[in-house]
Design a protein around this motif. Structure first.
Motif, mmCIF file in Angstrom:
data_model
loop_
_atom_site.group_PDB
_atom_site.id
_atom_site.type_symbol
_atom_site.label_atom_id
_atom_site.label_comp_id
_atom_site.label_asym_id
_atom_site.label_seq_id
_atom_site.Cartn_x
_atom_site.Cartn_y
_atom_site.Cartn_z
ATOM 1 N N ASP A 42 0.816 -1.216 0.000
ATOM 2 C CA ASP A 42 0.000 0.000 0.000
ATOM 3 C C ASP A 42 0.851 1.267 0.000
ATOM 4 O OD1 ASP A 42 -2.842 -1.154 0.446
ATOM 5 O OD2 ASP A 42 -1.619 -2.147 1.975
ATOM 6 N N VAL A 43 1.996 1.199 0.670
ATOM 7 C CA VAL A 43 2.916 2.338 0.738
ATOM 8 C C VAL A 43 4.331 1.823 0.533
ATOM 9 C CG1 VAL A 43 3.919 4.136 2.207
ATOM 10 C CG2 VAL A 43 1.460 3.695 2.294
ATOM 11 N N GLY B 218 0.191 2.433 -5.586
ATOM 12 C CA GLY B 218 0.036 2.823 -4.196
ATOM 13 C C GLY B 218 0.628 4.186 -3.926
ATOM 14 N N LYS B 219 0.894 4.468 -2.659
ATOM 15 C CA LYS B 219 1.454 5.759 -2.265
ATOM 16 C C LYS B 219 2.961 5.656 -2.076
ATOM 17 C CE LYS B 219 -2.754 7.394 0.033
ATOM 18 N NZ LYS B 219 -3.046 8.377 -1.028
ATOM 19 N N TRP C 118 6.109 7.509 -0.228
ATOM 20 C CA TRP C 118 6.578 8.477 0.767
ATOM 21 C C TRP C 118 8.100 8.479 0.705
ATOM 22 C CZ3 TRP C 118 3.307 6.766 5.643
ATOM 23 C CH2 TRP C 118 1.936 6.953 5.359
ATOM 24 N N PRO D 140 6.156 12.339 -5.307
ATOM 25 C CA PRO D 140 5.689 11.459 -4.224
ATOM 26 C C PRO D 140 4.493 12.055 -3.492
ATOM 27 C CG PRO D 140 7.634 12.654 -3.528
ATOM 28 C CD PRO D 140 7.443 12.978 -4.976
ATOM 29 N N ASP D 141 3.785 11.198 -2.772
ATOM 30 C CA ASP D 141 2.652 11.670 -1.983
ATOM 31 C C ASP D 141 3.115 12.448 -0.757
ATOM 32 O OD1 ASP D 141 0.170 10.212 -3.261
ATOM 33 O OD2 ASP D 141 1.804 8.753 -3.203
ATOM 34 N N LYS D 142 4.273 12.068 -0.202
ATOM 35 C CA LYS D 142 4.862 12.781 0.920
ATOM 36 C C LYS D 142 6.372 12.773 0.768
ATOM 37 C CE LYS D 142 1.323 11.482 4.360
ATOM 38 N NZ LYS D 142 1.100 10.854 5.700
ATOM 39 N N LYS E 220 4.519 19.153 -0.107
ATOM 40 C CA LYS E 220 4.350 17.791 0.394
ATOM 41 C C LYS E 220 5.466 17.378 1.355
ATOM 42 C CE LYS E 220 1.749 16.205 -3.630
ATOM 43 N NZ LYS E 220 1.718 15.262 -4.783
#
Length: 305
Positions: free
Chosen positions: A123-124, A165-166, A168, A196-198, A231
């Protein structure tokens, strides 16, 4: 339990139940800041370092105790993607629980299409990229001789384009080694390409592998985070959550945590749901028994195996 530990109160992942698919300390890098100490087996050879079936048996037993969890995190005492069965491990975890699965990786093996395919169901994915130039890469990460930072950066970008997925992304800065403006700009260019998401901006917090590895100031980290965009966030001074109630005696949980990274009494208190004074008492008892040792880093005491 040998390969499942926690839940650990994580700055990034909340309550994270750790899954360790390699033997200490088997890694593609020998980072000067590593809280696990120097790498004893620096390698890029992928093989089943730890049997996945045994890990899944341990995980099933731990999940049966219904711990409070935000993630099951594949990480531990080295680079997890070195385990050639990591794809089957992720599949097994996903079949066992609805808790999201995260993988903490240094990203060096994302150049391998088999690794990228194996990570697809997580998922990440939280890869790290501490340097883009060869000079900074060698100073900070001390890589296996076959690794090229430009190829790794390109692989992280390629993975981001195909992954559902995400992502980070973490960047760990060490004073005087990878924090000059040119290197920050190179890393910023990769962040712009990855999207990236974070982005987690970090520095040396726990006792490092090398004493010369020094932390950046919070002000400098904040400057870099602002350059990296909206982010990005500084996580070096962040703290994890706390368990609402104590778990059993918890000595096995404490030892498993300390075996993988140095811990403070506050870490233990948050993880097992006791007061800081009670955590200190349990840690000191483990020191007296010779199970753990204690070191001072900055103003804090850290306990490790």
């Amino acid at each position: 339990m040998k390969h499942v530990f926690g839940p650990v109160p994580s700055r990034r992942l909340g309550f994270s139940l750790g899954v360790d698919p390699v033997v200490p300390k088997t890694c593609t890098l020998d980072c000067v800041y590593c809280e696990l100490g120097p790498t004893t087996n620096r390698t890029v050879e992928r093989k089943p370092y730890v049997p996945v079936d045994g890990i899944l048996e341990e995980l099933e037993a731990r999940l049966a105790e219904n711990p409070e969890l935000d993630f099951v995190t594949v990480s531990g005492s080295g680079e997890p993607t070195l385990n050639s069965d990591i794809g089957r491990l992720i599949e097994g975890i996903k079949a066992m629980t609805d808790v999201p699965v995260a993988v903490l990786t240094n990203g060096t093996l994302l150049t391998d299409p088999d690794v990228r395919a194996a990570l697809a169901r997580a998922d990440v994915i939280a890869p790290s990229i501490d340097a883009v130039s060869k000079g900074a890469f060698e100073k900070v990460n001390r890589p296996h001789e076959s690794l090229d930072p430009a190829a790794i950066a390109d692989a992280i970008v390629a993975f981001a384009r195909e992954y559902r997925g995400k992502i980070w992304l973490e960047v760990v800065f060490v004073e005087g080694l990878n924090d000059d403006s040119d290197e920050v700009e190179r890393i910023a260019g990769i962040i712009d390409a990855v999207q990236p998401d974070k982005v987690h901006v970090n520095t040396v917090v726990r006792p490092p592998a090398e004493q010369h590895a020094r932390a950046l100031s919070h002000e400098r980290l904040q400057e870099i985070a602002e350059r990296f965009g909206p982010k990005a966030m500084v996580i070096a001074s962040a703290t994890g959550p706390s368990q609402p109630k104590a778990e059993r005696d918890a000595s096995d949980v404490i030892v498993a945590m300390a075996a993988r990274r140095p811990v403070t009494a506050i870490d233990v208190a948050r993880s097992v749901g006791v007061s800081q004074a009670a955590a200190t008492k349990r840690l000191n008892a483990l020191v007296e028994r010779g199970v753990l040792s204690v070191v001072r880093h900055g103003e804090r005491l850290y306990y490790k195996q």
